[in-house]
Scaffold this motif. Structure first.
Motif, PDB file in Angstrom:
ATOM      1  N   GLY A   1      64.232  34.383  -8.500  1.00 25.43           N
ATOM      2  CA  GLY A   1      64.183  33.439  -7.394  1.00 25.43           C
ATOM      3  C   GLY A   1      63.985  34.092  -6.042  1.00 25.43           C
ATOM      4  N   GLY A   2      63.729  33.244  -5.054  1.00 24.01           N
ATOM      5  CA  GLY A   2      63.590  33.713  -3.689  1.00 24.01           C
ATOM      6  C   GLY A   2      62.167  33.945  -3.233  1.00 24.01           C
ATOM      7  N   GLU A   3      61.166  33.846  -4.142  1.00 23.68           N
ATOM      8  CA  GLU A   3      59.785  34.089  -3.738  1.00 23.68           C
ATOM      9  C   GLU A   3      59.281  32.986  -2.812  1.00 23.68           C
ATOM     10  N   ALA A   4      58.505  33.384  -1.809  1.00 20.09           N
ATOM     11  CA  ALA A   4      57.873  32.415  -0.921  1.00 20.09           C
ATOM     12  C   ALA A   4      56.737  31.717  -1.654  1.00 20.09           C
ATOM     13  N   ILE A   5      56.529  30.442  -1.330  1.00 20.66           N
ATOM     14  CA  ILE A   5      55.474  29.673  -1.975  1.00 20.66           C
ATOM     15  C   ILE A   5      54.894  28.693  -0.959  1.00 20.66           C
ATOM     16  N   THR A   6      53.569  28.612  -0.907  1.00 21.28           N
ATOM     17  CA  THR A   6      52.873  27.671  -0.032  1.00 21.28           C
ATOM     18  C   THR A   6      52.121  26.678  -0.897  1.00 21.28           C
ATOM     19  N   ILE A   7      52.431  25.404  -0.710  1.00 24.75           N
ATOM     20  CA  ILE A   7      51.871  24.344  -1.544  1.00 24.75           C
ATOM     21  C   ILE A   7      51.065  23.397  -0.666  1.00 24.75           C
ATOM     22  N   LYS A   8      49.830  23.129  -1.066  1.00 23.02           N
ATOM     23  CA  LYS A   8      48.999  22.131  -0.395  1.00 23.02           C
ATOM     24  C   LYS A   8      48.636  21.051  -1.409  1.00 23.02           C
ATOM     25  N   VAL A   9      48.834  19.807  -1.002  1.00 21.19           N
ATOM     26  CA  VAL A   9      48.492  18.671  -1.854  1.00 21.19           C
ATOM     27  C   VAL A   9      47.576  17.757  -1.051  1.00 21.19           C
ATOM     28  N   ALA A  10      46.466  17.346  -1.651  1.00 20.23           N
ATOM     29  CA  ALA A  10      45.470  16.566  -0.917  1.00 20.23           C
ATOM     30  C   ALA A  10      45.008  15.357  -1.711  1.00 20.23           C
ATOM     31  N   ALA A  11      44.703  14.284  -0.974  1.00 22.37           N
ATOM     32  CA  ALA A  11      44.070  13.090  -1.536  1.00 22.37           C
ATOM     33  C   ALA A  11      42.611  13.093  -1.103  1.00 22.37           C
ATOM     34  N   ARG A  12      41.701  13.101  -2.087  1.00 27.19           N
ATOM     35  CA  ARG A  12      40.269  13.143  -1.794  1.00 27.19           C
ATOM     36  C   ARG A  12      39.586  11.928  -2.411  1.00 27.19           C
TER      37      ARG A  12
ATOM     38  N   GLY B   1      34.759  16.065  -2.389  1.00 33.68           N
ATOM     39  CA  GLY B   1      34.646  14.812  -1.658  1.00 33.68           C
ATOM     40  C   GLY B   1      35.480  14.822  -0.387  1.00 33.68           C
ATOM     41  N   PRO B   2      35.296  13.811   0.472  1.00 32.42           N
ATOM     42  CA  PRO B   2      36.051  13.731   1.723  1.00 32.42           C
ATOM     43  C   PRO B   2      37.560  13.772   1.493  1.00 32.42           C
ATOM     44  N   VAL B   3      38.270  14.407   2.417  1.00 32.97           N
ATOM     45  CA  VAL B   3      39.725  14.541   2.344  1.00 32.97           C
ATOM     46  C   VAL B   3      40.365  13.487   3.239  1.00 32.97           C
ATOM     47  N   ARG B   4      41.256  12.674   2.684  1.00 32.85           N
ATOM     48  CA  ARG B   4      41.963  11.674   3.475  1.00 32.85           C
ATOM     49  C   ARG B   4      43.306  12.199   3.980  1.00 32.85           C
ATOM     50  N   ILE B   5      44.046  12.848   3.098  1.00 33.94           N
ATOM     51  CA  ILE B   5      45.417  13.249   3.427  1.00 33.94           C
ATOM     52  C   ILE B   5      45.667  14.652   2.900  1.00 33.94           C
ATOM     53  N   VAL B   6      46.355  15.469   3.694  1.00 36.78           N
ATOM     54  CA  VAL B   6      46.829  16.777   3.249  1.00 36.78           C
ATOM     55  C   VAL B   6      48.294  16.923   3.634  1.00 36.78           C
ATOM     56  N   ARG B   7      49.107  17.341   2.672  1.00 34.79           N
ATOM     57  CA  ARG B   7      50.489  17.726   2.950  1.00 34.79           C
ATOM     58  C   ARG B   7      50.651  19.189   2.569  1.00 34.79           C
ATOM     59  N   GLU B   8      51.220  19.965   3.459  1.00 33.90           N
ATOM     60  CA  GLU B   8      51.457  21.387   3.201  1.00 33.90           C
ATOM     61  C   GLU B   8      52.943  21.676   3.336  1.00 33.90           C
ATOM     62  N   VAL B   9      53.469  22.455   2.403  1.00 37.30           N
ATOM     63  CA  VAL B   9      54.874  22.854   2.441  1.00 37.30           C
ATOM     64  C   VAL B   9      54.962  24.355   2.206  1.00 37.30           C
ATOM     65  N   VAL B  10      55.702  25.029   3.075  1.00 33.09           N
ATOM     66  CA  VAL B  10      56.005  26.447   2.912  1.00 33.09           C
ATOM     67  C   VAL B  10      57.501  26.546   2.642  1.00 33.09           C
ATOM     68  N   THR B  11      57.867  27.128   1.512  1.00 31.80           N
ATOM     69  CA  THR B  11      59.278  27.210   1.156  1.00 31.80           C
ATOM     70  C   THR B  11      59.493  28.404   0.230  1.00 31.80           C
ATOM     71  N   ARG B  12      60.657  28.458  -0.403  1.00 30.39           N
ATOM     72  CA  ARG B  12      60.954  29.514  -1.367  1.00 30.39           C
ATOM     73  C   ARG B  12      61.490  28.903  -2.649  1.00 30.39           C
ATOM     74  N   ILE B  13      61.181  29.541  -3.767  1.00 30.89           N
ATOM     75  CA  ILE B  13      61.737  29.091  -5.038  1.00 30.89           C
ATOM     76  C   ILE B  13      63.233  29.398  -5.028  1.00 30.89           C
ATOM     77  N   PRO B  14      64.064  28.399  -5.274  1.00 26.73           N
ATOM     78  CA  PRO B  14      65.513  28.622  -5.177  1.00 26.73           C
ATOM     79  C   PRO B  14      66.040  29.508  -6.296  1.00 26.73           C
ATOM     80  N   LYS B  15      67.235  29.999  -6.102  1.00 25.94           N
ATOM     81  CA  LYS B  15      67.881  30.836  -7.106  1.00 25.94           C
ATOM     82  C   LYS B  15      68.919  30.024  -7.876  1.00 25.94           C
TER      83      LYS B  15
END
Length: 301
Positions: free
Chosen positions: A79-90, A100-114
């Protein structure tokens, strides 16, 4: 592991082995208040530049993903590794595939818990429409570096994983039993609310909890009636007691996201509707909307 989570993990193949163990894992739960495939037909997930996949045919019987969609990422090093997640609606996936065109993007920067499995909810919501852009298969937020869209506002994308709740299917799949919120039924008798645009609030109801929805002007959201019906309403249900939805203030008034009033002035939102949460329970983040996109069923809206 619940039936709902097994279904979602079967649709979304995890980067490593999401859900294999019950330690050092983060489960990403992707939800939406829109209707698929009408409003978007491709769900794209990118992680640390190493994993990039577009899930297509949303809402179809052979959909590659259903909502809420869950994907687990576990640690290979305690545990403890940094992770960057992007989720998009196209959109326009049938023609343009992954680009295709992108309507929505959510980005989260966090760490995997221990030593635990944490739940990270990532909604793709109407108020964040226009929050992303694409460059081929890659996506990025229009909020800029280190920022992401929440309820139409740009906020820091970093989340302290120690503040995330433990994963429970009850918090993702309608109490764990596959229950869903039927938007058209629950707002069938809803009435328009008078919006105080100065503070972006509406009157509450001291007699009990209420549900709140946005009637969109551009036919986004879950619609009632036929496509050629002039009286057809298309609604986006807001989650109660949520940063992504509405909250009841100490004086009993209902606080809406400021983006709602901005979009009212821009004629993108036609009305704010309310209905007592009596025959229908109150809509919350853990209660997904009914529709053919539902991970735990296929009830039509």
């Amino acid at each position: 592991m619940s039936r709902g989570r097994r279904l979602a993990l079967a649709a979304l193949v995890a980067l490593a082995c999401g859900g294999c163990g019950e330690v050092d894992e983060i489960v990403v739960a992707i939800s939406t208040d829109l209707a698929v495939p009408k409003d978007f037909d491709v769900l794209q997930v990118q992680v640390d530049g190493k994993f990039n996949y577009a899930y297509r045919r949303l809402g179809a019987s052979d959909a590659e993903a259903r909502f809420p969609a869950t994907i687990g990422f576990f640690s290979s090093d305690a545990g403890g590794e940094a992770i960057t997640i992007k989720v998009a609606a196209r959109t326009n996936g049938e023609v343009q595939g992954d680009t295709g065109p992108v309507r929505i993007v959510r980005e989260v920067v966090t760490r995997i818990p221990k030593d635990r499995v944490a739940l990270l909810t990532v909604p793709l919501d109407f108020l964040c429409d226009g929050s992303g852009r694409g460059a081929g298969i890659d996506v990025e937020s229009t909020c800029g570096d280190g920022m992401t869209c929440v309820a139409g506002a740009c906020v820091p994308s970093e989340i302290d994983s120690s503040t995330l709740p433990d994963y429970s299917s009850r918090d993702v799949y309608g109490g764990g039993d596959g229950e869903c919120f039927d938007v058209t039924v629950c707002f069938a008798e809803a009435t328009p609310a008078e919006v105080d645009t100065a503070g972006c609030t509406i009157a509450g109801d001291g007699a009990g909890p209420r549900n709140v929805a946005l009637e969109t002007a551009g036919r986004d959201g879950i619609c009632d009636g036929d496509e050629d019906d002039e009286d057809r309403r298309c609604l986006v249900a807001l989650n109660a007691d949520s940063d992504n939805g509405f909250q009841v203030e100490a004086d009993g008034r209902i606080q809406l996201p400021p983006k709602v009033c901005e979009q009212i002035s821009q004629k993108k939102i036609a009305a704010v509707l309310t209905a007592p949460a009596t025959d229908c329970v109150q809509k919350t983040a853990g209660l997904p909307t009914c529709g053919p996109w539902l991970a735990s069923g296929s009830k039509e809206p």
